[in-house]
Design an enzyme around this catalytic site. Sequence first.
Site, PDB file in Angstrom:
ATOM      1  N   PHE B 117      25.607  91.925  42.555  1.00 12.51           N
ATOM      2  CA  PHE B 117      25.540  93.711  42.497  1.00 12.51           C
ATOM      3  C   PHE B 117      26.450  94.212  42.012  1.00 12.51           C
ATOM      4  O   PHE B 117      27.596  94.453  42.509  1.00 12.51           O
ATOM      5  CB  PHE B 117      24.759  94.763  43.641  1.00 12.51           C
ATOM      6  N   LYS B 167      36.621  94.426  47.396  1.00 14.57           N
ATOM      7  CA  LYS B 167      36.133  95.534  49.237  1.00 14.57           C
ATOM      8  C   LYS B 167      36.436  95.046  49.914  1.00 14.57           C
ATOM      9  O   LYS B 167      36.700  95.784  51.040  1.00 14.57           O
ATOM     10  CB  LYS B 167      34.497  95.586  49.143  1.00 14.57           C
ATOM     11  N   MET B 479      35.642 112.669   8.316  1.00 11.55           N
ATOM     12  CA  MET B 479      36.129 111.562   7.895  1.00 11.55           C
ATOM     13  C   MET B 479      35.837 110.325   7.267  1.00 11.55           C
ATOM     14  O   MET B 479      36.107 109.334   6.483  1.00 11.55           O
ATOM     15  CB  MET B 479      37.676 110.878   8.861  1.00 11.55           C
TER      16      MET B 479
HETATM   17  C1  LIG Z   1      34.717 106.536  19.031  1.00  7.31           C
HETATM   18  C2  LIG Z   1      34.788 105.920  17.350  1.00  7.31           C
HETATM   19  N1  LIG Z   1      33.432 105.671  16.700  1.00  7.31           N
HETATM   20  C3  LIG Z   1      33.745 105.845  15.919  1.00  7.31           C
HETATM   21  C4  LIG Z   1      34.957 106.246  14.977  1.00  7.31           C
HETATM   22  C5  LIG Z   1      35.169 105.675  13.579  1.00  7.31           C
HETATM   23  N2  LIG Z   1      35.375 107.614  13.060  1.00  7.31           N
HETATM   24  C6  LIG Z   1      36.901 107.882  12.817  1.00  7.31           C
HETATM   25  S1  LIG Z   1      37.110 109.043  12.144  1.00  7.31           S
HETATM   26  C7  LIG Z   1      35.491 109.620  12.488  1.00  7.31           C
HETATM   27  C8  LIG Z   1      34.474 110.805  12.117  1.00  7.31           C
HETATM   28  C9  LIG Z   1      35.053 112.551  13.485  1.00  7.31           C
HETATM   29  O1  LIG Z   1      34.137 112.722  13.264  1.00  7.31           O
HETATM   30  P1  LIG Z   1      34.525 114.793  13.667  1.00  7.31           P
HETATM   31  O2  LIG Z   1      34.089 114.411  14.934  1.00  7.31           O
HETATM   32  O3  LIG Z   1      33.802 115.315  13.329  1.00  7.31           O
HETATM   33  O4  LIG Z   1      36.056 115.076  12.357  1.00  7.31           O
HETATM   34  P2  LIG Z   1      35.988 115.032  11.722  1.00  7.31           P
HETATM   35  O5  LIG Z   1      37.015 114.161  10.665  1.00  7.31           O
HETATM   36  O6  LIG Z   1      34.877 115.922  11.213  1.00  7.31           O
HETATM   37  O7  LIG Z   1      36.976 116.484  11.252  1.00  7.31           O
HETATM   38  C10 LIG Z   1      34.804 108.774  12.665  1.00  7.31           C
HETATM   39  C11 LIG Z   1      33.293 108.573  12.926  1.00  7.31           C
HETATM   40  C12 LIG Z   1      36.019 106.235  15.658  1.00  7.31           C
HETATM   41  N3  LIG Z   1      37.444 106.320  14.950  1.00  7.31           N
HETATM   42  N4  LIG Z   1      36.132 105.850  17.339  1.00  7.31           N
END
Ligand SMILES: Cc1ncc(C[n+]2csc(CCOP(=O)(O)OP(=O)(O)O)c2C)c(N)n1
Lengths: 179, 578
Positions: B117, B167, B479
């Site tokens: 487990f 453990k 982004m």
């Molecule tokens: C854990 C994770 N999942 C997916 C991504 C891909 N990714 C890079 S930037 C982004 C968008 C981020 O959106 P938000 O937090 O709203 O920030 P914004 O770009 O809108 O300022 C994503 C999905 C990542 N960098 N990290």
Amino acid sequence: MSHVLVVYTDDEPGVLTRVASLFRRRGFNIHSLTVGPTERPDVSRMTVVVDTDEATARRAVEHLRKLVNVLEVQQLGIGRANVVRDLALIRVNAGPTRRSEVLQLVEVFRANVVDIADDSLVIECTGSLGKIEALVDTLRPFGIIELGRTGAVAMARGTRTPVKAAIAPLRTGGGAMSV
Amino acid sequence: MSIAPAGPQTGAQLIWESLTREGVDIVFGYPGGAILPTYDAMTEYTIRHVLVRHEQSAVHMADGYARASGRVGVVVATSGPGATNLVTGLATAMLDSTPLVAITGQVGSGLLGTDAFQEVDITGITRPVTKHTYLVTRAEDIVPAIREAFAVARSGRPGPVLVDITKDAQQSRATLDWEAAAPQRHLRHLPAPLDQIALAQALDLIRSAKRPIILAGHGIQLSGARAEVLALAERADIPFAITLLGLGAVPATHPLSLGMMGMHGESWVNRAIQEADLLLALGMRFDDRVTGKLKEYAPHAKKIHIDIDASELNKLVPVDVAIAADLGDVLRALLPQVPVADRSEWLGSIREWKGDSAVRDIKNLPDDGHLYAAHVMHDLWRLTKGEAVVVTDVGQHQMWEAQYYKHDGERSLITSGGAGTMGFALPAAIGAKLARPEAEVWVVAGDGGFQMTFAELMTAVQEDVKVNIAIINNGYLGMVRQWQALFYEGRYAATPILSPDFVKLADAFGVHGQRVEARSELATAVEAARTVKGTALIEFKVEQEDSVYPMVPAGAALHDMIRRPAPSVLAETGQDPV
Ligand SMILES: Cc1ncc(C[n+]2csc(CCOP(=O)(O)OP(=O)(O)O)c2C)c(N)n1
Ligand SMILES: [Mg+2]
């Protein structure tokens, strides 16, 4: 191009995995990898043959040096400055009509016959990578049934200082395994 | 520090004893069955424990703590899912060279390998994302393993180390022998003595360069070589371009500072790199986000690369002089021989290119009365006098922060660079604030990333930690939406994202919450957040479909930048508007 890396490591569980996964992770192509004990009970020695350019081989050495379990890495060429030896066992077709021909070749290559069956022989050959490949190529027309190789073990010629004794493996008894 | 009792102690006691002796004052963790003996012993020691809401956040907190302070961050978690939840945090720390020690409980040694487990092979799972891992099955091996783990985490290029302790090892007894457990193996591969030939070659290149540029990386911070880098820049009149993680390692407002390089760097910085005749890469690793297309990278430049990690040298960019050593050591050896120089001609041309560029000029944002994220970053910089520690999440807001908040102070920007881990900011900020209670700590997060780890708001409340939070709410995973807009013909697959009412959310957590929709409300809200007791959150409702400019599309050459589409007037001033 082939490069030979001799890697001295702590003799601990998990070290082989660390070295192998380093090569996989960095995309270095392993041609062969052998491990065995050394003159020191707490130290293992690996010989890794990689097919890559000089710069990548040097980077592989630097990556290996970052592993906590690695005591020392030597990069050897496969040329005459070093002894690089591989052992092959080759089961080859050798019925009564062609047997003497095969035995002659075994003689020429200074290999040994280690098993004889009705229509096949097992040949043992130790030598440089080139010699083994040449023997295999020569025997191929007879029909190779089974081929096994150990992978290279290498050593530089001449004298050399032993592995740094100062930095011993982490041991208080059984030891925390660097797994 | 507790005084070790004579005679054998339990493994659990030895864990805390080792941490205490290593100088640890705080650990971030989450309990469970396999680590319970260790938690049970915890109360005998003075080390503070911060209970997180998810183990991933524990690693980010330890990471923020370590980056803010330069000390080793420590994490404690249980076996199985507790341990696997650490993986993203460890990878984040590994890629950004943060020294961490993670201690995980493991099932009893007799059960190892039986799929008991909550048994997972965590040392196997984390091997590629740590510097080293240990599986400890006996109490007497705990102290040597932990001591060595700290030494490995700190030495050379720092990074995370995981120690998995069964453990039964926590429960059985051994006698502490601190001296006998002194670590040694991390000393096996210390950098060789400085290569005098390489130093001489570097000097020659510096002497003969007409258009040199320093590429200032995270290694400056890790080596503590800020003074040496500035001395070199000033003596030889060499401007410096900064990587994302280098921001703060050298001061942004220094006269020789050009600003950030790379994918969202300033156009004049990238142009200067492309036209330079010498790159001095100091503690950086030529990530693809800073080089663009390698074949066309800095085509006229000789290259000197100094990094403590020899495996980084000649990895992607072949260099003329490669020196594997501590940056501070190298610069101290070089400096006395570096000739004083005047490169006003070269600096003048860069200044001219800067004159044409639009990126820093907030006046170029469309004059439509909307609130832009750039406004928030710029005004936050002004209002905090550039003295805050800013911890960003990942996305557009991260790049805008890097562009508009000018970091002068060391360890003043904490951001996930190598991994780009969303959800990093809030927990890392809590860790940073615990490391530097006197600092004003701001979280800058997107609406997407904030929703990944906002449960840690409750940790901030429970631990009475004050961080100020700016959520840049653009209604999108911005982004990614930007890439869809630019490279996928505007098909916004899975990027619109809804958010809860952040003000009500703040209320539910018992923290101060505000919403800002116009620039005119910004200063008041920021001041309120700064002055209220406890954690404060501001939701900034910003322009939804704005993009980060300039941008080097992935795989393009560094000088092929997409500029902000021209609005009305492109009156570049290079001056700050306020
Ligand atoms: C854990 C994770 N999942 C997916 C991504 C891909 N990714 C890079 S930037 C982004 C968008 C981020 O959106 P938000 O937090 O709203 O920030 P914004 O770009 O809108 O300022 C994503 C999905 C990542 N960098 N990290
Ligand atoms: Mg967003």
